[in-house]
Design a protein around this motif. Structure first.
Motif, mmCIF file in Angstrom:
data_model
loop_
_atom_site.group_PDB
_atom_site.id
_atom_site.type_symbol
_atom_site.label_atom_id
_atom_site.label_comp_id
_atom_site.label_asym_id
_atom_site.label_seq_id
_atom_site.Cartn_x
_atom_site.Cartn_y
_atom_site.Cartn_z
ATOM 1 N N PHE A 155 1.004 -1.025 -0.094
ATOM 2 C CA PHE A 155 0.055 0.064 0.043
ATOM 3 C C PHE A 155 0.787 1.102 -0.053
ATOM 4 N N VAL A 156 0.749 2.195 -1.064
ATOM 5 C CA VAL A 156 1.472 3.426 -1.095
ATOM 6 C C VAL A 156 0.691 4.509 -0.843
ATOM 7 N N LEU A 174 3.863 -1.361 3.749
ATOM 8 C CA LEU A 174 3.207 0.095 3.746
ATOM 9 C C LEU A 174 4.380 1.037 3.601
ATOM 10 N N VAL A 175 4.040 1.983 2.564
ATOM 11 C CA VAL A 175 4.961 3.339 2.214
ATOM 12 C C VAL A 175 4.131 4.380 2.138
ATOM 13 N N ASP A 176 4.688 5.584 2.682
ATOM 14 C CA ASP A 176 3.848 6.688 2.441
ATOM 15 C C ASP A 176 4.775 7.910 1.948
ATOM 16 N N GLN A 193 9.135 6.985 2.319
ATOM 17 C CA GLN A 193 9.570 6.067 3.347
ATOM 18 C C GLN A 193 8.919 4.827 3.659
ATOM 19 N N VAL A 194 9.670 3.603 3.799
ATOM 20 C CA VAL A 194 8.900 2.531 4.265
ATOM 21 C C VAL A 194 8.593 2.470 5.679
ATOM 22 N N ASP A 195 7.305 2.469 5.783
ATOM 23 C CA ASP A 195 6.764 2.482 7.280
ATOM 24 C C ASP A 195 6.585 1.100 7.741
ATOM 25 N N VAL A 196 6.405 0.029 6.951
ATOM 26 C CA VAL A 196 6.067 -1.213 7.264
ATOM 27 C C VAL A 196 6.647 -2.310 6.125
ATOM 28 N N PRO A 197 8.000 -2.754 6.474
ATOM 29 C CA PRO A 197 8.253 -3.832 5.412
ATOM 30 C C PRO A 197 7.192 -4.823 5.491
ATOM 31 N N ILE A 247 -2.945 5.070 -2.956
ATOM 32 C CA ILE A 247 -4.170 6.037 -2.641
ATOM 33 C C ILE A 247 -3.483 7.459 -2.490
ATOM 34 N N ALA A 248 -4.206 8.239 -3.361
ATOM 35 C CA ALA A 248 -3.662 9.685 -3.665
ATOM 36 C C ALA A 248 -4.967 10.525 -3.986
ATOM 37 N N ASP A 249 -4.803 11.753 -3.569
ATOM 38 C CA ASP A 249 -5.710 12.833 -4.174
ATOM 39 C C ASP A 249 -5.039 13.818 -5.176
ATOM 40 N N ALA A 250 -3.834 13.552 -5.478
ATOM 41 C CA ALA A 250 -3.225 14.464 -6.337
ATOM 42 C C ALA A 250 -2.295 13.840 -7.344
#
Length: 826
Positions: free
Chosen positions: A295-296, A332-334, A348-352, A402-405
């Motif tokens: 999930f990005v 998870l990446v944000d 950054q990788v929040d959860v490998p 998942i993004a708004d832009a």
């Protein structure tokens, strides 16, 4: 085409309990008839456990039994009934009476077993049709049973063929790699069955045939057309290919790919295909592919209103996926914008990758929406961070953005472009990107559409935050429902050679079949673009320049979902010249065999063994082509004969001069001449209404065990005899009368006989002889003090270790080869 056989002699004892009662379902009508009858012929050495009970496969073998069970469940939902019948035949195994040569379907006893299976299946079709004329038949076969079904189909009349609704086969020794309409699974499109390919199925029967073959299955995927030199095409038994698959898949034995159809879920998948063919209700996807999902998430300030809903719904959907799959991982990446906008990081990788949903949920809930000073964000950095994670081999790979832009193209700081991203997605074999624009902003949708289109994913838009969960759920469903594509071809090829690739192993929901394939051969067309399209799953191309190429396939399902897969192929120039002749050729006579050995030739891809008249006996590629010594054996020979051989080396440029001739004399005792069989005593038929006269075609004989120690007893049953008829039971090879019995009023026969204590260990036959003729069943007799290990095709064969022992013992390759005289194919 000649037929060849790999011979590895091992010892085995195979026993099977036999019953005359097939497993039945409640009757479909008052008359007790069924819509379909599934006739299954088990594989070599699989148990003949015909009686229903715990652990029984009702005589069909585990592979076909699971196919029938899965098909029956689907039939019940459609209001249909499918009765099962296990073919009554020997299904002879690899044992000390026959040897591996006969398990590869070339021995006399094996041929007799195959014919017995075909005959019994045909008899069952006839019996059922007489009382249930509307019942249609589903024919199934695994390994030896597949060859028996092929022989059966070839023997059917046009009217009998019209009663066959479909056929399902696994590991067919006469698999034809060019039969693209019938072939499934990850078979290599350049290799056919060990016993040479039969005529394509559409020319033999008009109803569908579903034939599964695994890449590296030594029974259905060994023979390759090889090279045409002069006017002769050489069909090569490609042991080197089998070994390469074994090494790549870390298989335990040469037979792993022949035994693991069940482990690959093929029976369940095949049942779904059969249900589709038979018009049952379309089932759900038959197999949940193992998956890695990243999930990005855009975490810039503009996502502030949505981030809580995003977090809650991402966590919930991840847990839903986990509840429906036993093989998954999440990461998870944000991402934000960049240093020029004051952000601490671009991505950054929040959860490998993890399969712990609590750990994943904690990472999602820790994301905060802040930063980002302009409208476009560093979306490419976020996706690339996900693509750079350590994905597992052989799993379905998905990225959900998942993004708004929109993102930036090219992206400041990194220089990432759309093509950079697509190239990376394909390089991880490949990953498909599914996009969820949160507000359905037109610019964001267009940007994300390009990303998803190039990687084979889809876009599901959410115009409002309330629609987000439905959009995200749709993306998840599409990622999980998209076809799991697969592309298979030879690992190494020569420039200018015709090279085939297959995507027939692609898995898709039977209710959403594959309708087209796009192909990129890696010769300059950018990733995400394609060179050719095809309707069939197999294509052919030629590479003109040496190098390593990545071949990609995009499989289109009817719904519009696609699956992607890649495979690497190494292309090299052909040799500059034909190889030099082998040297140091020797021949040694053995018990009914001759062993040859020679020093390998540089540049040789295969070897041709010729007899004293210059006729080709065998053509094969050694399993270990880099070793200095090659060995070969001619078996199934008469004792006391002189054999003459020569050997040539070959490659695509031609054949070397022959080395030889060499001669050797076989050893072993001559086969004794059988004594004359005594004429059985015939008792007059009883008065009254007599049962129909029995013939060898209508009478059947079944043994309670296929193996017995000398001095032991074996029970038998039979049917189709004439009421009150005398029957003498004989033991062969040296004819020995054991006992006499009388058929019952219903034409059945049963009894127990003692095998003489001095019977020579090996292959024998039980004969039941009447005035109308004889019926036979194969029996293996073992010495009283001897115990040998179980070996079977399809039931945990482990023949690699004795094979290794042979290799080590000779200090070279001991791929021993037997040949039989030409026989007419099925």
């Amino acid at each position: 085409m000649k037929r060849f056989v790999l011979k590895i002699t091992v010892a085995a004892v195979v026993a099977a309990t036999v019953s005359l009662t097939p497993l039945a379902l409640p009757p479909a009508s008052a008359a007790g008839c069924f819509n379909y009858e599934f006739i299954g012929a088990r594989g070599s050495g699989e148990p003949g456990d015909y009686a229903a009970g715990d652990g029984s496969s009702v005589g069909m073998g585990p592979m076909l039994y699971q196919t029938w069970i899965s098909l029956n469940k689907l039939a019940v939902t459609a209001g249909k009934t499918v009765r099962s019948y296990g073919v009554h035949y020997d299904a002879i195994a690899v044992d000390n009476g026959h040897g591996f040569a006969e398990a590869i379907h070339l021995g006399v006893a094996f041929d007799r077993s195959v014919q017995m299976g075909a005959d019994d299946a045909k008899l069952e079709m006839s019996r059922t049709h007489k009382v249930c004329s509307d019942t249609k038949f589903i024919l199934g076969g695994y390994s030896q049973g597949a060859q028996a079904m092929g022989k059966l189909i070839a023997s059917l009349s046009a009217d009998e063929k019209s009663r066959v609704a479909a056929t399902i086969l696994y590991g067919d020794p006469m698999f034809n790699d060019s039969d693209t309409l019938s072939n499934f699974s990850n078979y290599d499109p350049n290799h056919s069955g060990f016993n040479a390919p039969r005529t394509p199925w559409p020319a033999l029967i008009s109803t569908p045939v579903v034939s599964y073959c695994h890449d590296g299955d030594i029974f259905c995927g060994l023979t390759t057309p090889g090279f045409t030199i002069g006017s002769t095409q050489y069909f090569i038994r490609d042991f080197a290919h089998i070994k390469s698959v074994q090494d790549k898949n870390k298989n335990d034995t040469l037979f792993t790919e022949h035994e693991n159809y069940d482990n690959d879920g093929n029976p369940v998948e095949a049942a779904a295909k059969l249900a589709k063919i038979l018009g049952f209700a379309a089932p759900a996807s038959p197999k949940t592919a193992p998956s890695d999902t990243v999930f990005v998430i855009d975490s810039t300030g503009s996502m502030g209103d949505e981030i809580s809903a995003v977090e809650a719904n991402v966590v919930q959907l991840a847990k839903t996926i986990a509840s429906k799959s036993g093989n998954y991982r999440f990461a998870l990446v944000d991402y934000k914008d960049g240093a020029e906008q004051g952000d601490a990081y671009q991505a950054q990788v929040d959860v490998p990758f993890t399969d712990n949903t609590d750990v994943f949920a904690a990472g999602v809930n820790a994301i905060t929406a802040d930063g980002g000073g302009d409208w476009p964000e560093s979306m490419y950095s976020g996706i690339m961070a996900g693509l750079n994670l350590p994905w597992r081999d052989g799993v379905k790979k998905s990225v959900i953005v998942i993004a708004d832009a929109p993102g930036k193209n090219p992206e400041p700081g990194t220089g990432y472009t759309l093509q950079t991203l697509i190239d990376k997605a394909f390089a991880v074999d490949p990953a498909q990107i599914y996009s969820v624009p949160v507000r359905a902003d037109a610019e964001a949708v267009a940007f994300m559409q390009a990303v998803s289109d190039g990687s084979g994913g889809t876009v599901t838009s959410a115009a409002t935050s309330e629609e987000f969960i439905a959009s995200l759920e749709s993306a998840i469903i599409q990622a999980g429902s998209a076809p799991a594509a697969l592309v298979v071809g030879d690992d190494t090829v020569e420039t200018g050679a015709d090279t085939k690739f297959s995507a027939a192993g692609t898995i898709s929901d039977p209710a959403d079949p594959i309708v087209a394939y796009d192909w990129n051969f890696g010769t300059g067309t950018p990733a995400g673009k394609y060179d050719v399209s095809s309707v069939e799953p197999v294509v052919s191309t030629k590479f003109v320049t040496p190098g390593t190429y990545t071949v990609a396939v995009r499989a289109h399902a009817q719904s519009g979902l696609v699956g992607l897969a890649t495979a690497a192929v190494v292309v090299a120039d052909p040799p500059s010249d034909k190889p030099g002749a082998p040297t140091s050729l020797t021949a040694t006579g053995g018990d009914g065999s001759v062993s040859l050995q020679w020093k390998a030739s540089a540049e040789a891809d295969f070897y041709v063994v010729e007899d004293g008249d210059g006729k080709v006996i065998d053509t094969f590629a050694p399993q270990f082509p880099d070793l200095a010594t090659v060995a070969w054996s001619d078996a199934l020979l008469d004792p006391g004969v002189t054999k003459t051989y020569s050997v040539r080396a070959g490659n695509s440029k031609g054949l070397s001069a022959a080395v030889g001739p060499v001669k050797a004399v076989t050893t072993g005792a001559s086969t004794p001449t059988p004594t004359a069989m005594p004429t059985p005593v015939v008792t007059p038929e009883p008065t009254g209404t007599a049962a129909p006269a029995a013939t060898p075609e209508t009478s059947r004989l079944k043994l309670a065990a296929f193996t017995v120690q000398a001095g032991g007893t074996v029970s038998f049953t039979g049917d189709g005899f004439t009421a009150g008829q005398n029957a003498a039971v004989w033991l062969h090879s040296t004819p020995t009368k054991l006992q006499a019995f009388t058929a019952q009023s219903d034409g059945s026969l049963a009894g127990t006989v003692t095998i003489p204590a001095l019977t020579e260990p090996g292959a024998h036959q039980i004969e039941v002889r009447t005035s109308d003729g004889s019926v036979f069943a194969d029996l293996t007799v073992t010495a009283k003090s001897g115990t040998t290990a179980l070996a079977s095709a399809g039931v945990s064969l482990d023949l690699w270790w004795p094979y290794t022992a042979l290799l080590l013992g000779a200090g070279g390759i001991l791929i021993t080869v037997s040949r039989r005289r030409h026989r007419t194919a099925d």
